[in-house]
Design an enzyme around this catalytic site. Structure first.
Site, PDB file in Angstrom:
ATOM      1  N   ASP A 159      -8.577  34.758 -28.023  1.00 36.90           N
ATOM      2  CA  ASP A 159      -8.750  36.047 -27.350  1.00 36.90           C
ATOM      3  C   ASP A 159      -8.015  37.113 -28.144  1.00 36.90           C
ATOM      4  O   ASP A 159      -6.953  36.853 -28.717  1.00 36.90           O
ATOM      5  CB  ASP A 159      -8.203  35.988 -25.925  1.00 36.90           C
ATOM      6  N   ILE A 176       0.222  34.629 -16.917  1.00 35.50           N
ATOM      7  CA  ILE A 176       0.961  33.381 -17.126  1.00 35.50           C
ATOM      8  C   ILE A 176       2.466  33.667 -17.223  1.00 35.50           C
ATOM      9  O   ILE A 176       2.883  34.763 -17.613  1.00 35.50           O
ATOM     10  CB  ILE A 176       0.470  32.642 -18.385  1.00 35.50           C
ATOM     11  N   TYR A 202      -0.898  27.414 -19.311  1.00 35.82           N
ATOM     12  CA  TYR A 202      -1.882  26.853 -18.377  1.00 35.82           C
ATOM     13  C   TYR A 202      -1.630  25.386 -18.057  1.00 35.82           C
ATOM     14  O   TYR A 202      -2.497  24.717 -17.487  1.00 35.82           O
ATOM     15  CB  TYR A 202      -3.296  27.036 -18.942  1.00 35.82           C
ATOM     16  N   PHE A 219       1.016  34.282 -29.270  1.00 35.65           N
ATOM     17  CA  PHE A 219       0.534  35.651 -29.085  1.00 35.65           C
ATOM     18  C   PHE A 219       1.300  36.619 -29.971  1.00 35.65           C
ATOM     19  O   PHE A 219       2.514  36.482 -30.150  1.00 35.65           O
ATOM     20  CB  PHE A 219       0.718  36.108 -27.632  1.00 35.65           C
TER      21      PHE A 219
END
Length: 229
Positions: A159, A176, A202, A219
């Site tokens: 993503d 999250i 997750y 990220f």
């Protein structure tokens, strides 16, 4: 699925569908596609079955032939087959989860050797790529606007608002755990890189087709605004 089963599947398809390039209608093509998808499902999930027996059962039922086993056992064996497939799926998922967690543990252990990478009490790791020391930090109840790119340990991007060319706005307490914690470390105008272990992401569940179960998420995030209008 082992090589023997893969070859059986291949040669069965070649033998039964040698006319694959000359289907006479869209319905015929769709029927082949459905069979192909079923085979691909078993192959992808490494479910070891006797493909010839599977196909023979379909043909006998479709041609209204007498089954090669006791009719009274068909429902019971059908339930057994479903249980067998589910067990195979569960075992594969457990193996994948452990594999992904081992990969994450190795990466995060290496990160600890890097003085530029810090780790919080929860296990979240982060690196400051750009810091605005005069900026404001968000609270867990704030809304924030960010640009980000998310990828797996192998570099596969799952993503990216950057690629879409449009930042995203969200409430910090609705994402999250790794994001909720990590974004509160940042100031507006700063860019951080986060390594988020699965228990802060997750967990042991897969998300769509892009995030395998048990995955560590990486990220790169830029905090643009807090409480944007």
């Amino acid at each position: 699925m082992n090589k023997k089963i893969s070859l059986v599947l291949f040669f069965s398809c070649v033998t039964m569908f040698s006319y694959a390039q000359t289907f006479s209608s869209k319905t015929d093509s769709a029927a082949y596609a459905n069979g192909y998808q079923t085979g691909a499902y078993f192959q992808y999930h490494q479910i070891n079955i006797n493909v010839e027996a599977f196909v023979a059962g379909i043909l006998d039922a479709y041609q209204a032939k007498q089954p090669k086993i006791d009719k009274n056992q068909i429902n019971e064996l059908g339930q057994y087959f479903n249980m067998y497939v589910q067990q195979a799926l569960n075992e594969k998922q457990k193996s994948e989860i452990q594999y992904n967690k081992n990969i994450a543990a190795n990466i995060m252990a290496e990160n600890k050797k890097n003085p530029n990478i810090k780790e919080t009490a929860s296990g979240l790791q982060y690196q400051i790529l750009q810091e605005n020391k005069k900026g404001k930090k968000p609270l867990a109840t704030d809304k924030v606007k960010v640009h980000y790119k998310g990828y797996l340990h192998n570099g596969v991007v799952f993503d990216s608002s950057i690629d879409r060319g449009e930042p995203i706005t969200f409430a910090l307490n609705q994402v999250i755990k790794g994001w909720t914690e990590g974004l509160q470390l940042m100031t507006v105008g700063s860019k951080y890189k986060f390594w988020i272990p699965s228990d802060l992401a997750y967990g042991d569940r897969a998300v769509g087709n892009n995030i395998p179960a048990g995955s560590m998420l990486i990220f790169e995030v830029e905090l643009l605004e807090i409480n944007p209008q």
